[in-house]
Design an enzyme around this catalytic site. Sequence first.
Site, PDB file in Angstrom:
ATOM      1  N   ASP A  20       0.817  -1.113   0.073  1.00 49.94           N
ATOM      2  CA  ASP A  20       0.101  -0.042  -0.029  1.00 49.94           C
ATOM      3  C   ASP A  20       0.869   1.476  -0.002  1.00 49.94           C
ATOM      4  O   ASP A  20       0.226   2.217   0.683  1.00 49.94           O
ATOM      5  CB  ASP A  20      -1.076   0.033   1.184  1.00 49.94           C
ATOM      6  CG  ASP A  20      -2.058  -1.259   1.212  1.00 49.94           C
ATOM      7  OD1 ASP A  20      -2.108  -1.916   0.391  1.00 49.94           O
ATOM      8  OD2 ASP A  20      -2.838  -1.079   2.131  1.00 49.94           O
ATOM      9  N   LYS A  38      -7.035  -5.081  -2.964  1.00 55.68           N
ATOM     10  CA  LYS A  38      -7.924  -5.742  -1.668  1.00 55.68           C
ATOM     11  C   LYS A  38      -8.785  -4.483  -1.218  1.00 55.68           C
ATOM     12  O   LYS A  38      -8.605  -3.359  -1.527  1.00 55.68           O
ATOM     13  CB  LYS A  38      -7.020  -6.134  -0.557  1.00 55.68           C
ATOM     14  CG  LYS A  38      -6.031  -5.036  -0.163  1.00 55.68           C
ATOM     15  CD  LYS A  38      -4.996  -5.377   1.021  1.00 55.68           C
ATOM     16  CE  LYS A  38      -3.792  -4.447   1.402  1.00 55.68           C
ATOM     17  NZ  LYS A  38      -4.805  -3.270   1.891  1.00 55.68           N
ATOM     18  N   CYS A  70      -2.149  -2.620   7.611  1.00 57.05           N
ATOM     19  CA  CYS A  70      -1.852  -3.482   6.511  1.00 57.05           C
ATOM     20  C   CYS A  70      -0.623  -4.568   6.587  1.00 57.05           C
ATOM     21  O   CYS A  70      -0.540  -5.418   6.293  1.00 57.05           O
ATOM     22  CB  CYS A  70      -1.999  -2.656   5.124  1.00 57.05           C
ATOM     23  SG  CYS A  70      -3.813  -2.451   5.124  1.00 57.05           S
TER      24      CYS A  70
HETATM   25  C1  VGL Z   1      -4.762   0.820   5.626  1.00 56.25           C
HETATM   26  C2  VGL Z   1      -6.199   1.563   6.931  1.00 56.25           C
HETATM   27  C3  VGL Z   1      -7.328   1.525   6.109  1.00 56.25           C
HETATM   28  C4  VGL Z   1      -3.474   0.468   5.430  1.00 56.25           C
HETATM   29  C5  VGL Z   1      -5.680   0.573   4.751  1.00 56.25           C
HETATM   30  O1  VGL Z   1      -2.711   0.414   4.432  1.00 56.25           O
HETATM   31  O2  VGL Z   1      -2.506   0.130   6.325  1.00 56.25           O
HETATM   32  N1  VGL Z   1      -5.003   1.218   6.732  1.00 56.25           N
HETATM   33  N2  VGL Z   1      -7.105   1.023   5.009  1.00 56.25           N
END
Ligand code: VGL
Length: 213
Positions: free
Chosen positions: A17, A115, A160
Site C-alpha cells: 500500500d 484488496k 496492513c
Molecule cells: C490501511 C487503514 C485502512 C493500510 C488501509 O494500508 O494500512 N489502513 N486501509
Amino acid sequence: MKTLAIDRDADALVVIDVQNDFCPGGALEVPNGDDVVAPINGLMRRFRHVLLTQDWHPADHVSFASMHEGRDPFEVIEVDYGPQVLWPDHCVQGTFGAEFHAGLKVDSAELVIRKGYRRNIDSYSALFENDRGTPTGLTGYLRDRGFGRLFMVGLATDYCVAYSALDGREQGFEVFVVEDACRGIDLEGSVDAAWRRMTDAGVERIDSRALAD
Ligand code: VGL
Ligand code: ZN
C-alpha cells in the site's frame, strides 16, 4: 548486526500500500509515509520477486466514516464481522489517492494484488479480508510460486503490514518485516501493539542494513 542473505529465487518482497492517500497530503496520511519510498526502491532492485498490494475501495465502502451517519473517522463500530475502525475516504478506485506514489519504481513487480474492493468488507491483510474468511488469493499465488520467505515493507506498519505479516505466519511462511521500510498510523499505541503481536507470532523484525545480497 547479524546479516541475512537474500535468496533471489525463494524470497518475495511484498510491498504494501505505498499509495498517495497514505503519504503526506493524502486522505489517510501516515506520518512520514513517503520516507519508505527510497528504502523500498533500494530493496526492489535487490529482490528478484516483487509483489505489490493496492488498497482499492469503492466510493461507498463500509470502512468510510462518511458512510455512517453521525460517525467520525477513527471511531470503531461493529459490522457483520466484528469491530471495524472508520477511516476517512481513501484509496477510492481510479482516483489519484489510490495510485502508487509516483517515486515508487513499480516496473519490476510481478503481481499487483488489490484488496478492499468489496463494499461490505475491509481488507487490511494482503492474504485475508477483515472477516478473516475471505481469501484474496495471494496465499495460493505464493504457494504456487514456491516462495518460502516473505519480506514485508510499506504502509501502514500497524494495519496492513501487521495483518499481512500475521496471516503470512499463520499460512506457514517465514515472515520478515523490514522496519526502516515501514511507517505506522499509530492510533493509541497501535504500532507498539502490532510489533508485540508480530514478534509473538514469530515474525522477524529486521533492518534493511541486515540484508546481504
Ligand atoms: C490501511 C487503514 C485502512 C493500510 C488501509 O494500508 O494500512 N489502513 N486501509
Ligand atoms: Zn483502506
